[in-house]
Design an enzyme around this catalytic site. Sequence first.
Site, PDB file in Angstrom:
ATOM      1  N   THR A 214     -27.628 -20.829  28.329  1.00 62.73           N
ATOM      2  CA  THR A 214     -27.166 -20.347  27.045  1.00 62.73           C
ATOM      3  C   THR A 214     -26.769 -21.549  26.195  1.00 62.73           C
ATOM      4  O   THR A 214     -26.328 -22.569  26.717  1.00 62.73           O
ATOM      5  CB  THR A 214     -25.958 -19.412  27.260  1.00 62.73           C
TER       6      THR A 214
ATOM      7  N   CYS B 163     -30.949 -12.554  25.471  1.00 58.17           N
ATOM      8  CA  CYS B 163     -31.549 -13.196  26.639  1.00 58.17           C
ATOM      9  C   CYS B 163     -32.579 -12.313  27.334  1.00 58.17           C
ATOM     10  O   CYS B 163     -33.248 -12.767  28.251  1.00 58.17           O
ATOM     11  CB  CYS B 163     -30.475 -13.652  27.615  1.00 58.17           C
TER      12      CYS B 163
END
Length: 193
Positions: free
Chosen positions: A32, A117
């Site tokens: 991330t 994601c």
Amino acid sequence: MWARFTFAAAIRVQIAAQIDGGGHERGMRSGTLNVPASLAWARPARSPAEMQEEGRRLQGLRDRLKDKLEANLDYVHVNGSMDHRLPGNLNMSFVYVEGESLLMGINDIAVSSGSACTSATLEPSYVLKALGLGDDVAHSSIRFGLGRFNTQAEVDYVAAKVIDVVRHLRKLSPLYEMVQDGIDLTKIQWAAH
């Protein structure tokens, strides 16, 4: 004199992942983004007072969108806590509407039907499932993100467009029609293939 270049075929370049794991960005970058570092770079650009004011403005826009959707549609609800979320984030389920169909109907609006994601998959969001939503409701969820340059007029446009498309899609939904006729879908024994 001009040089002339001729390419006989397109050249395909294979790019190798730099960091393994995670599968983000279609396997090209893992992990991330480093949000604290990004914020640290942005910190000098905005004062804490400006950031708080912007947070209140975004929260007002978010709440305006939520209120308009809830006032004009049945079987909609917010996913997650309204108190513990970013001011510009709103995730709502539109039960009896397939999220992908809703996305196609509002294709001029930048929204998502899953988490960032898992945007390359059609699986329901594991975050929504962890909140206790079933697959059917998770698939009917849309995530709205509001930002610094969004306006009240844009929020009103999005609300009107979503309301119109949800109403249209529900006219095509036999499940929604059954619920409107008072049929309890949990008591129906569906035939197996």
